[in-house]
Every structure is written in C-alpha cells, then in structure tokens.
Design a protein around this motif. Structure first.
Motif, PDB file in Angstrom:
ATOM      1  N   ILE A  30      42.827  46.151  65.695  1.00 36.15           N
ATOM      2  CA  ILE A  30      41.665  45.507  65.656  1.00 36.15           C
ATOM      3  C   ILE A  30      40.663  45.807  64.434  1.00 36.15           C
ATOM      4  N   ALA A  31      40.856  47.090  64.007  1.00 30.65           N
ATOM      5  CA  ALA A  31      40.189  47.622  63.077  1.00 30.65           C
ATOM      6  C   ALA A  31      40.725  47.149  61.616  1.00 30.65           C
ATOM      7  N   TYR A  32      42.084  47.431  61.955  1.00 30.59           N
ATOM      8  CA  TYR A  32      42.772  47.012  60.536  1.00 30.59           C
ATOM      9  C   TYR A  32      42.610  45.617  60.405  1.00 30.59           C
ATOM     10  N   SER A  33      42.792  44.613  61.299  1.00 30.67           N
ATOM     11  CA  SER A  33      42.630  43.264  61.113  1.00 30.67           C
ATOM     12  C   SER A  33      41.440  42.677  60.666  1.00 30.67           C
ATOM     13  N   LEU A  34      40.264  43.518  60.995  1.00 29.84           N
ATOM     14  CA  LEU A  34      38.993  43.296  61.024  1.00 29.84           C
ATOM     15  C   LEU A  34      38.562  43.689  59.302  1.00 29.84           C
ATOM     16  N   ALA A  35      39.327  44.849  58.796  1.00 29.89           N
ATOM     17  CA  ALA A  35      39.166  45.505  57.621  1.00 29.89           C
ATOM     18  C   ALA A  35      39.738  44.332  56.539  1.00 29.89           C
ATOM     19  N   ASP A  36      40.863  43.810  56.918  1.00 31.14           N
ATOM     20  CA  ASP A  36      41.785  42.662  56.127  1.00 31.14           C
ATOM     21  C   ASP A  36      40.902  41.454  56.040  1.00 31.14           C
ATOM     22  N   LEU A  37      40.475  40.981  57.109  1.00 32.20           N
ATOM     23  CA  LEU A  37      39.474  39.699  56.901  1.00 32.20           C
ATOM     24  C   LEU A  37      38.516  39.980  56.312  1.00 32.20           C
ATOM     25  N   LYS A  38      37.820  41.107  56.199  1.00 30.35           N
ATOM     26  CA  LYS A  38      36.603  41.239  55.464  1.00 30.35           C
ATOM     27  C   LYS A  38      36.945  41.161  53.884  1.00 30.35           C
ATOM     28  N   ASN A  39      37.990  41.838  53.708  1.00 26.04           N
ATOM     29  CA  ASN A  39      38.426  41.903  52.191  1.00 26.04           C
ATOM     30  C   ASN A  39      38.778  40.488  51.926  1.00 26.04           C
ATOM     31  N   ARG A  40      39.536  39.729  52.539  1.00 28.02           N
ATOM     32  CA  ARG A  40      39.973  38.310  52.123  1.00 28.02           C
ATOM     33  C   ARG A  40      38.467  37.361  52.153  1.00 28.02           C
ATOM     34  N   LEU A  41      37.580  37.581  52.818  1.00 24.20           N
ATOM     35  CA  LEU A  41      36.526  36.818  52.794  1.00 24.20           C
ATOM     36  C   LEU A  41      35.762  37.200  51.412  1.00 24.20           C
ATOM     37  N   GLN A  42      35.646  38.639  51.076  1.00 16.18           N
ATOM     38  CA  GLN A  42      35.073  38.975  50.068  1.00 16.18           C
ATOM     39  C   GLN A  42      35.786  38.455  48.666  1.00 16.18           C
ATOM     40  N   VAL A  43      37.082  38.374  48.709  1.00 15.11           N
ATOM     41  CA  VAL A  43      37.744  37.756  47.666  1.00 15.11           C
ATOM     42  C   VAL A  43      37.442  36.038  47.516  1.00 15.11           C
ATOM     43  N   LYS A  44      37.149  35.513  48.768  1.00 18.13           N
ATOM     44  CA  LYS A  44      36.965  33.963  48.772  1.00 18.13           C
ATOM     45  C   LYS A  44      35.471  33.980  48.056  1.00 18.13           C
ATOM     46  N   LEU A  45      34.544  34.928  48.655  1.00 15.48           N
ATOM     47  CA  LEU A  45      33.308  34.792  48.015  1.00 15.48           C
ATOM     48  C   LEU A  45      33.173  35.080  46.558  1.00 15.48           C
ATOM     49  N   LEU A  46      34.050  35.791  46.015  1.00 17.75           N
ATOM     50  CA  LEU A  46      34.172  36.161  44.564  1.00 17.75           C
ATOM     51  C   LEU A  46      34.689  34.860  43.955  1.00 17.75           C
ATOM     52  N   ARG A  47      35.720  34.353  44.404  1.00 14.14           N
ATOM     53  CA  ARG A  47      36.489  33.242  43.749  1.00 14.14           C
ATOM     54  C   ARG A  47      35.617  32.227  43.791  1.00 14.14           C
ATOM     55  N   SER A  48      34.712  31.860  44.727  1.00 13.75           N
ATOM     56  CA  SER A  48      34.010  30.769  44.787  1.00 13.75           C
ATOM     57  C   SER A  48      32.499  30.919  44.116  1.00 13.75           C
ATOM     58  N   TYR A  49      32.057  32.170  43.960  1.00 14.87           N
ATOM     59  CA  TYR A  49      30.676  32.314  43.665  1.00 14.87           C
ATOM     60  C   TYR A  49      30.530  33.398  42.406  1.00 14.87           C
ATOM     61  N   ALA A  50      31.353  34.031  41.867  1.00 16.47           N
ATOM     62  CA  ALA A  50      31.248  34.905  40.828  1.00 16.47           C
ATOM     63  C   ALA A  50      31.435  34.413  39.465  1.00 16.47           C
ATOM     64  N   PRO A  51      30.804  34.864  38.574  1.00 17.70           N
ATOM     65  CA  PRO A  51      29.898  35.651  38.404  1.00 17.70           C
ATOM     66  C   PRO A  51      28.353  35.292  38.492  1.00 17.70           C
ATOM     67  N   GLU A  52      28.139  34.167  38.896  1.00 15.24           N
ATOM     68  CA  GLU A  52      27.154  33.489  38.918  1.00 15.24           C
ATOM     69  C   GLU A  52      26.058  34.023  40.128  1.00 15.24           C
ATOM     70  N   LYS A  53      26.774  34.224  41.119  1.00 14.34           N
ATOM     71  CA  LYS A  53      25.758  34.449  42.324  1.00 14.34           C
ATOM     72  C   LYS A  53      26.096  35.929  42.991  1.00 14.34           C
ATOM     73  N   VAL A  54      27.345  36.532  42.523  1.00 12.93           N
ATOM     74  CA  VAL A  54      27.856  37.786  42.982  1.00 12.93           C
ATOM     75  C   VAL A  54      28.576  38.348  41.858  1.00 12.93           C
ATOM     76  N   TYR A  55      28.698  39.597  41.938  1.00 11.17           N
ATOM     77  CA  TYR A  55      29.669  40.319  40.797  1.00 11.17           C
ATOM     78  C   TYR A  55      30.078  41.658  41.648  1.00 11.17           C
ATOM     79  N   LEU A  56      31.139  42.105  40.903  1.00 12.96           N
ATOM     80  CA  LEU A  56      31.609  43.603  41.503  1.00 12.96           C
ATOM     81  C   LEU A  56      31.044  44.578  40.467  1.00 12.96           C
ATOM     82  N   GLN A  57      30.765  45.746  40.954  1.00 11.84           N
ATOM     83  CA  GLN A  57      30.145  46.674  40.267  1.00 11.84           C
ATOM     84  C   GLN A  57      30.646  48.074  40.848  1.00 11.84           C
ATOM     85  N   ILE A  58      31.417  48.955  40.387  1.00 14.57           N
ATOM     86  CA  ILE A  58      31.691  50.293  40.781  1.00 14.57           C
ATOM     87  C   ILE A  58      30.464  50.962  41.637  1.00 14.57           C
TER      88      ILE A  58
END
Length: 119
Positions: free
Chosen positions: A42-70
């Motif tokens: 379950i933990a692995y599945s949730l981590a994977d889901l979170k990562n894929r949702l983050q990618v969807k967020l970036l592809r849909s809304y970056a860099p205007e509303k969200v961006y990556l930063q170390i």
C-alpha cells in the motif's frame, strides 16, 4: 447519456483539486509507511500515485502555477528531493510535496525538467 465535455471535466481536475489530492495521498502514504516500516504494498502504491499526480500537476500547470526546485533543507546525501513549489499558496500549503530527483528523471523528459525547474 453523459456528454463528452463532462467526462473530460472529471478527468481534468482543477489546479486546486490536484494539489489537494496530492497532499491527501502524501499524508496517506506517510501513514501507511509508518504502520509497516515503509515496505507495504500500500505504501509503495501510494508513493507511486503521489508521484504520478505530481507529474500530472507539472505537465498541466508548470511553470505558470507550480515549479520544481531542489529543496536543500530536506535533501540528504542519500537522496535529493525536488519541492513542487506553488506560485500562490492554497490554504496553508505552499508546495505540493516532494518528488525525489531520481523519480523525476524517470518520469519527466530532460526538456520537461528544464522547463519546470527554477534554480
């Protein structure tokens, strides 16, 4: 009969909805990891889901509303982490959780990484 536009609307969450979903999944992932030393399916599945949702967020809304930063405050010698930084906070949240750099390299193209990252 459901109209095609209604289906697309449900498949394309708003920026706020997507950020809130990432935060909720991230919290569930942390709880699942705490319950079973971070090794449960379950933990692995949730981590994977979170990562894929983050990618969807970036592809849909970056860099205007969200961006990556170390995030140098939490990155360790073992693993560097990107923060998904919101340009304007949503409620008390100014980010959409962390994305390991190794995962970003797997899920995003070099062009996307360049486009989405701010030093």
């Amino acid at each position: 009969m459901i109209q095609q536009s209604k289906i697309l609307e449900r498949l394309t969450p708003s920026f706020r909805e997507l950020v809130e979903e990432i935060i909720a999944v991230n919290q569930a992932w942390k709880l699942a990891g705490d319950m079973d030393n971070n090794v449960s399916a379950i933990a692995y599945s949730l981590a994977d889901l979170k990562n894929r949702l983050q990618v969807k967020l970036l592809r849909s809304y970056a860099p205007e509303k969200v961006y990556l930063q170390i995030d140098s405050t939490v990155s360790t010698q073992m693993e560097e982490l990107y923060g998904l930084i919101l340009r304007e906070p949503i409620g008390n949240y100014w980010n959409a959780a962390h994305l390991p750099v190794r995962v970003a390299l797997e899920l995003l193209s070099p062009q996307e990484l360049e486009q989405f990252t701010i030093e």
